[in-house]
Design an enzyme around this catalytic site. Structure first.
Site, short mmCIF file in Angstrom:
data_model
loop_
_atom_site.label_atom_id
_atom_site.label_comp_id
_atom_site.label_asym_id
_atom_site.label_seq_id
_atom_site.Cartn_x
_atom_site.Cartn_y
_atom_site.Cartn_z
N LYS A 71 80.62 -0.11 12.28
CA LYS A 71 80.76 -1.31 11.44
C LYS A 71 79.77 -2.43 11.78
O LYS A 71 79.25 -3.08 10.88
CB LYS A 71 82.19 -1.85 11.54
CG LYS A 71 83.23 -0.95 10.91
CD LYS A 71 84.58 -1.63 10.93
CE LYS A 71 85.70 -0.72 10.47
NZ LYS A 71 86.99 -1.41 10.42
N ASP A 107 88.37 -5.68 5.44
CA ASP A 107 89.49 -5.66 6.40
C ASP A 107 90.32 -6.95 6.36
O ASP A 107 91.55 -6.91 6.46
CB ASP A 107 88.97 -5.44 7.83
CG ASP A 107 88.58 -3.99 8.08
OD1 ASP A 107 89.11 -3.10 7.39
OD2 ASP A 107 87.73 -3.74 8.96
#
Ligand code: NAP
Length: 277
Positions: A71, A107
């Site tokens: 990420k 997220d």
């Protein structure tokens, strides 16, 4: 002859990746919304990420999700990143368009959307976040943007300090040893450590000081009910479980790739839970 619909191709990339529930989730929605194609889990090692991402347009991917350990590194490998990915410092969703890679991060959205879905009314105040890893960083962004004050407790204090500095010090740091004591004034406790997950020891924390109106949010979803959630329920706290965060973080990715905002329904939750038993 009738033209065949274009096959859509999406995936989650990580290392390791076999545990990922994302294929189950996205393939469920693809079937539900009549999108022809598939979503698969692909093991990509850290050193292969750049080449793999560069090849996405040629391989005709619509988009990919990224998980551990990709990420943060992916931030530097996009043609464009949006403000959310920049704020969180990580990319978890890439859309491929006209040969270019667009990175975002869903997220924080997933965390907040799940909170709102599970708690119809809540008093914002201070949220205590336990842990200072990748998930905590996104969750801090989500909470701050939703109007919460955040206090952060992590066993490795300098990781908490790095997150606080990243968010321009709108976060108070609490010593890991002081976490239980510091709970008196908070309105939500959030566990972002892996403690309590299948195969890990439980989170060692007393809820004694937590005020009765405070809620407890667990981002672990395997098991669905951790000991922290069980203890919080026993003490009468409102609880928020972690599977919904996984489902909601996938919503904007699916919409960006396929043009439909998919629904999180009880039937989907049930279908996903069956894979956890
Ligand atoms: P991560 O980057 O590895 O961070 C984990 C954090 O927990 C670090 O601060 C780590 O501290 C701390 N920690 C680990 N073991 C600990 C222990 N024994 N005592 C105290 N602190 C401990 O992991 P992540 O990506 O943030 O993910 C964390 C958890 O959230 C995982 O279980 C993951 O599956 C779950 N998760 C769920 C969702 C969802 O959609 N529901 C989304 C993301 C993540 P150190 O830095 O000192 O090691």
């Amino acid at each position: 002859m009738a033209q065949q619909p274009e096959l859509k191709h999406a995936a989650v990339l990580g290392w390791p990746i076999s545990h990922s529930l994302s294929p189950r989730l996205h393939n469920y929605w693809m079937k539900q919304y009549n999108i022809t194609g598939n979503y698969e889990a692909i093991a990509v090692a850290e050193q292969d990420l750049q080449l793999f991402l560069q090849a996405l347009p040629k391989k005709k991917f619509t988009g990919v999700n990224l998980t551990i350990p990709h990420k943060e590194k992916a931030l530097l490998l996009m043609d464009e990143i949006d403000g959310v990915a920049r704020r969180i410092g990580a990319v978890n969703t890439i859309t491929v368009k006209n040969g270019k890679l667009y990175g975002t991060n869903t997220d924080a959205y997933g965390f907040i959307a799940n909170m709102k879905a599970q708690m119809h009314s809540h008093t914002k105040g201070t949220a205590m976040v336990l842990g200072a890893g990748g998930a905590a960083r996104a969750i801090c962004a989500g909470l701050l943007d939703d109007g919460w004050h955040v206090c952060l407790a992590a066993r490795t204090r300098n990781k908490a300090e790095t997150i606080a500095a990243h968010f321009k010090d709108n976060i108070t740091i609490v010593d890991w040893q002081e976490r239980a004591q510091a709970m008196a004034d908070i309105s939500m406790l959030v566990n972002t450590t892996p403690l309590g997950m299948k195969g890990q020891s439980p989170l060692d924390i007393s809820l004694e000081k937590l005020s009765p109106g405070a809620s407890v949010y667990e981002i672990i979803y395997n098991p669905l009910e951790t000991l922290l959630i069980a203890e919080a329920r026993k003490r009468g706290h409102a609880v928020i479980t972690g599977l919904g965060m996984l489902l909601y973080q996938a919503q904007p990715a699916f919409e960006a790739w396929f043009g439909v905002k998919p629904e999180v329904t009880p039937a989907l939750e049930q279908y996903m839970q069956e894979a956890l038993i």
